[in-house]
Structures are given as C-alpha cells and as structure tokens.
Design a protein around this motif. Structure first.
Motif, short mmCIF file in Angstrom:
data_model
loop_
_atom_site.label_atom_id
_atom_site.label_comp_id
_atom_site.label_asym_id
_atom_site.label_seq_id
_atom_site.Cartn_x
_atom_site.Cartn_y
_atom_site.Cartn_z
N ALA A 511 -1.87 7.65 -0.75
CA ALA A 511 -1.93 8.73 -0.84
C ALA A 511 -1.71 9.34 0.57
N GLN A 512 -2.19 8.62 1.66
CA GLN A 512 -1.90 9.15 2.88
C GLN A 512 -0.80 8.39 3.59
N GLN A 513 -0.01 7.62 2.75
CA GLN A 513 1.15 6.98 3.18
C GLN A 513 0.99 6.06 4.59
N ASN A 514 -0.14 5.20 4.48
CA ASN A 514 -0.57 4.74 5.50
C ASN A 514 -0.79 2.99 5.24
N LYS A 515 -0.24 2.75 3.89
CA LYS A 515 -0.35 1.28 3.50
C LYS A 515 1.20 0.64 3.30
#
Length: 695
Positions: A511-515
């Motif tokens: 969802a946060q585009q951080n993985k």
C-alpha cells in the motif's frame, strides 16, 4: 435447455453438478421461465460454500438464507461491484474500482460488446464470490437473458410469487426490489486511474489520449462458452487466484480460454537430410506433401465431386468458384518448394550439374525447362499428384477420381502458366511525395502473442503501428523534419511460440510502495518471430531529401522494443542490408517477390462480423483467417483523470477483427498492383474508435 430437464435427474450429486454448471457464466443460458420459484431456491443455495450444501434444491436452506437479513445484505452489497468491463483482468492488484458503461459504437468489421445486449459480470473481494451469485447468475427468462438483479428491477409478479413462496412478505419483496434497483447503476466510471491499470498513448486530434484497455465480460463469457463446446481452436491462460479476478474466472477454476490462431509458417530446409538436393538425389520428393492432407483440400474435393447437390444454379456456381479457388491455393502450397528452388536456379545461378543423376525426375525438369515449356509438364504433374493422393489412406479415394480429372488438370495448367507470367507490369510513377522503407529480417524475442485479451497468435497490429509511430517521432526529432509513417505492410518470415511463464521483475509493492518484492505471476502467451516491414512514408520534398541524404540515421534510431519483446536487426554475419529506402514501387516489389515462400503476409480482409458464431464460422471455413486485435472502441468520453499519462484519458474496449495469412507465392502471382492496393494497414483514429484498416 429448460430447467425442468435438469430437475428430472434423480442422482443428487449429478444434478447439483449440472445445476451449478447451468448457472455459471461459461455456459449457455438455461431457461427458467415458469420455474422461477425453483430457480430462486437454487440461486439462494448457491450463495453458500459448496461443502455447506447437500442439495441445491433444499427449500429449507433457501428459506434460511432469505430470512437472514445479514446474509441478504451481503448479497445486495455486491451489486455495487457488478461490471460490464473488468478492470481487474488480468492484474488483480487493481482495486476499489469498477466500470459499468453502455456498449461502444457498433462497427460492422469488428466484434465487441456492441454486438450483444448489455450484461454484467462481477469482480471484487474473493471472499464474497459466493454471496455475489444470487444477483449476478444469468439465465433465460421470458426469452431474454438477464440476472436476478435485472429481473427484480422490473417489480415482476412472477418473482413476487417465487419470493412469497419462501416466506417473504409482499411489502418486503417490494422493498427488496427498490433496494436492488437503487444499487444496480447503469453507469459507473472511476475518477482516477489505478497505478496497476495499463495505459496506451494514442493520437487524438492535435495531441494524445491515454487509453486504458478493459476486457468485456459478455465477449469473454461467449468465448468461454464456445471453448466448452469446442467450436474453434483455443489455448489456456491460468490464474492462481481466480476468485480475485472475476466470477467468470472463478467458475472456470482459473483456466481461461483464448482463441489460438498462430501463423502456419513452414520450416525451411536445414541440414543435409532435409536439403532439396539430398532428397532429389535419393529419390524423395521435394513437393510439400503435407499440403495435400489439409482438411480444406479434402473439403474442396468433396465439394467438386458433389457439386450438383446444391438446389439452385447460383448456389452451385458459388460453391464451384469457392472449391476451385481452394484447390488452386492448396496446389500452390504443394508446388511452392520446387518453385522456390527454380527461382534460386534462375536468379542465383545455382548449378544443376550435381543433379544430373536425378535428371529423369519431374522436379529436375521443372528446374531446367524454360518458362514457355513449363505447361507441357501438366500431364506428368497430374500423374504425380494423383499418385501422391493415392499413397495416403486419407486421400486415396480422390486419386484418379473421374469427377476430379478435369478440375485438377485445369488447376495445374493454370498454376504452370501463371507462375511464369509474373504479372510484374510496371506501376506508373506519379508526382506524390513518398518513400517506402523496407525493414528486412527483423528479429523479436519474447513478444506478446496475446494481441488482445481474447486472441493469441501474432502480436497486435496496433503494436506494429505504435512501434512505427515511436520510430517516426525519434527520426523527426533527429532530422528536424515532419515525416509521417502513414501505413505499413507486414510479412512474417519465421514464428515460434515460447513455452513457460515469465517471472516478474522485483519492484516496490504494498500500500505504501515500500516493499521490494516480486508481484504475482500473470500468465501470458509469448512468441519469437522474424519479419519484414514495408513502411509508406509521406513528407515534403525537403524532408524526404533529408532522410535520403542520411540513410544511416534510419538504422541509428531503429526501436529496440516491439510488443513487449526485444527487437534486433539481422545478425551481422548475414550481410543483409536490412534498412533500405525506395522511391520506386517497381524496384521494391522486385525485392519483395523473392521473399521466402515459407512465410506469410498479414493481410486486411473485408469480412463483416455480427457475433462470435459468425466469426468462428469464418475461421472454420478458411484456415488462412485469424482473429486479431484491430484497435480500440471508446467506452467513455476522454477527460482529465488523476493518474493518467496524458491530459485526456478514456477507457476503451479491444476489438476483434479478422486478418488473413496469405502465402508469399500467392501475393507474387497476383502481381504488383494488387500488392500495393490490398496489403497495407493504417490507423483510422476517430472520435469514438481507433481501428486498424486497409488503406
């Protein structure tokens, strides 16, 4: 089929299996007229998981579902996720968006949802796939295809009786109808573009519009129905989480069918054992024997034998013309390897001395005789043809058949005369400002063989056009010109399907585009191919002279990608001048007429399509036809949307059209004028559609 026929089955397990199948979107609609009460019981019981239902005709279980306000409310909430076009296909990461619109503009030469009445599918949370079945399962009722949500929106008395028979009051029924009608929106269009939705830039008036292609539920379901009935040639796509894709994909267990019509490219001669010279010196035939086993030839021969069975004179004449045409096409394929060898001998000066040991064979005579003496080989060729027909059990009955003697002789004589009369009449040059760019031997690896979500075979024509448009922009930027790549002709030399699935590359997810991780595998069809492109270039004299003076700049700005694959020029060891400009059509055709006879031209057709049945009938009657992507039909007005690549964005439906794979020898025989009149594609971009068509 009527529901009453299935109710007569006494075996509960078998009956439930057939009932689930009957109310699935991949089968033809089952008629429930007069059996609304039983149909309602079945639909209510379908909202439970399979292991919770012992019998789909269990009335008490259905009453329990109807009395449960919480259960019915869950079913009603899923109406908001009904769609006409599925945004989550094939990428299930698209979320919280839905698209329900009216069918696009009807176009007679392509197949789309405009050819069918408006119908809904469903895609949302995979955990809700069962409760959605109550209102989305389609059936035939009073001679119309509809789902329960559409039926209740009419406040029907028939359904009132069905609901009251299960204990629902009339007041509650009317309230339910009003609620369902309020939830069933005629139009739902997202205001923003999901980051996982695909977008394609297409010219629109003076600029570009970003187009998001979306698959039509009704067209996809019709294709699945045809696949179940084995009406055509199909291949499969597999989805690991089908319930997240759509109700249709879930009902199919994640195995979705697409039309599969790749080009039939014959393998060329490689190695000593397959060489023409080796075959001839060892008493083997060089003719293409496989062409005589095609079902189209057998059908044509049967048509000639039983030509008098047609009732009307006009029908007999039409059948005769069709059968003779198919017979000539097949004999061309049969004869083409020897003819190609003859051209090599004439144009490249191949030495015939090494073949003197086989001088008594017919192939040697075809190679050595001058053009004007070739028709004298009609009788020997006719004898050889019948011997080959008689040597195979499938065609044995047609060898020396009395009703085939005259048509076969005439077809062979036509072939020998026309092969030497090449119809290379000169085309008069006019004053128009144009060039032809011939890109030869271009190789592409891992190209997308799915031209659209419905068809597998060659990459889409729009992909060719898009690649050329990118080429045009780069060239104009480098030269400071205003050249226009207006149309193209496409010849496929080699084609091979690529097996396996592609592992997605690592990217930022979540969802946060951080993985940083790999997304799920999306199944597709891929191919390697080699082809020639002939591009018509328009421009002012100064612009054309600029590109004439710098031919190497054409090579320097050649694109590196095509249809999602990697594109390369021919290997350096081949010593091929692969990028040539022509200002003379006669010179260009002189080179094109020697393209390998094993390849095929991708040609426009004039076939009109009313529905999928008519399309499949065309494909089954002519093996050279293939369904392919023809462009886009706009579903919404172009407007500004958050996340769009351009100022204007719209949703559009991919359209299915028909192309024809013409053999190189066939185009050669028809001559230069026919080639330049019938072989070129262009993009017809209008306000409501962007479609490829014949120039």
């Amino acid at each position: 089929m009527h529901l009453k026929e299935l109710l007569e089955i006494t075996d509960t397990t078998e009956r439930d299996r057939l009932l689930r199948r009957a109310f699935s979107p991949y089968t033809a609609m089952i008629d429930i007229t007069g059996s609304e009460a039983v149909a309602l019981i079945i639909l209510l019981n379908l909202t439970y998981r399979k292991n919770q239902v012992d019998d789909l005709l269990d009335k008490q279980l259905a009453k329990q579902a109807l009395k449960s306000e919480d259960h019915i409310n869950k079913c009603i909430k899923e109406i908001a996720w009904f769609h006409t076009h599925n945004l989550k296909y094939p990428d299930i990461r698209v979320s919280k968006q839905n698209l329900a619109v009216e069918p696009p503009l009807l176009h007679s030469y392509v197949l789309s949802s405009a050819n069918y009445p408006k119908a809904y599918g469903w895609s949302h949370d995979s955990a809700k796939v069962n409760v959605a079945k109550l209102f989305i399962s389609y059936f035939k009722w009073q001679d119309e295809d509809c789902c329960l949500a559409q039926a209740l929106a009419t406040y029907s008395n028939n359904w009132k009786a069905a609901f009251t028979s299960l204990g629902l009051s009339v007041k509650a029924y009317k309230s339910l109808c009003g609620t369902v009608k309020g939830e069933l929106y005629e139009e739902v269009i997202p205001d923003s573009i999901d980051r996982y939705s695909r977008q394609v830039r297409i010219p629109y008036y003076a600029g570009y519009v970003a187009v998001t292609p979306v698959i039509s539920h009704v067209v996809q379901s019709k294709i699945q129905q045809a696949a179940i009935e084995k009406q055509a040639r199909f291949t499969k796509l597999e989805f690991t989480r089908p319930a997240s894709v759509s109700m249709l994909a879930a009902s199919l267990g994640g195995v979705v069918n697409v039309l599969n019509y790749p080009p039939d490219i014959r393998t060329k001669y490689h190695g000593l054992s397959n060489s023409r010279q080796f075959k001839l010196n060892n008493g083997q035939t060089v003719f293409n024997v496989e062409a005589l086993l095609k079902p189209e030839l057998i059908k044509a021969l049967e048509g000639i034998i039983f030509s008098n069975n047609a009732l009307a004179l006009k029908q007999r004449r039409q059948q005769k013309v069709k059968n003779i045409k198919e017979l000539r096409n097949t004999l061309l394929e049969w004869f083409s390897p020897v003819f190609e060898w003859r051209l090599d001998v004439i144009e490249n000066g191949d030495d015939l001395e090494q073949l003197e040991s086989a001088s008594d064979q017919l192939e040697y005579k075809i190679l050595s005789l001058p053009d004007n003496e070739l028709p004298s080989l009609t009788i020997p060729l006719f004898r050889l043809l019948n011997e080959m027909l008689g040597s195979v059990s499938m065609t044995q009955r047609y060898a020396f058949h009395p009703k085939l003697m005259s048509p076969l002789k005439a077809a062979l004589q036509w072939l020998l005369i026309n092969l030497t009369n090449q119809k290379n009449e000169l085309v008069e040059e006019d004053d128009e400002h144009y060039r032809y760019l011939h890109l030869s031997g271009i190789r592409v690896f891992d190209a997308q063989a799915l031209s659209n979500p419905y068809c597998s075979g060659i990459p889409s024509l729009t992909a060719v056009w898009g690649m050329l448009h990118s080429y045009q922009r780069k060239l104009n930027e480098a030269l400071g010109t205003n050249l226009r790549f207006t149309s193209f002709s496409w010849f496929i030399k080699d084609y091979a399907a690529v097996a396996g699935k592609k592992l997605p590359e690592l990217s930022l997810q979540g969802a946060q585009q951080n993985k940083l991780k790999r997304p799920g595998i999306i199944d597709g069809k891929y191919c390697d191919l080699a082809f020639d492109l002939i591009v018509h270039i328009d421009g002012y004299d100064d612009d054309l002279q600029a590109v004439d003076s710098e031919p190497d700049i054409l090579k320097a700005h050649f694109p590196s990608n095509f249809a999602g694959g990697v594109m390369h020029q021919p290997e350096l060891t081949s010593n091929v001048n692969w990028c040539c400009l022509y200002s003379n059509e006669n010179q260009l055709f002189e080179k094109l007429r020697r393209l390998p006879l094993s390849g095929c031209w991708v040609m426009p057709t004039d076939h009109k399509i009313e529905d999928l049945d008519e399309l499949l009938l065309l494909l089954n009657n002519d093996s050279k036809l293939s369904p392919s992507m023809m462009g886009y039909l706009l579903l919404t007005e172009p407007k500004a949307r958050v996340g769009a690549l351009e100022k204007l964005h719209c949703y559009a439906e991919p359209a299915i059209g028909v192309v024809k794979y013409e053999t190189a020898i066939s185009i050669r025989l028809k001559g230069i004028s026919n080639y330049f009149k019938t072989s070129f594609w262009m993009l017809d971009a209008r306000e409501k559609f962007m479609l490829m068509k014949k120039v």
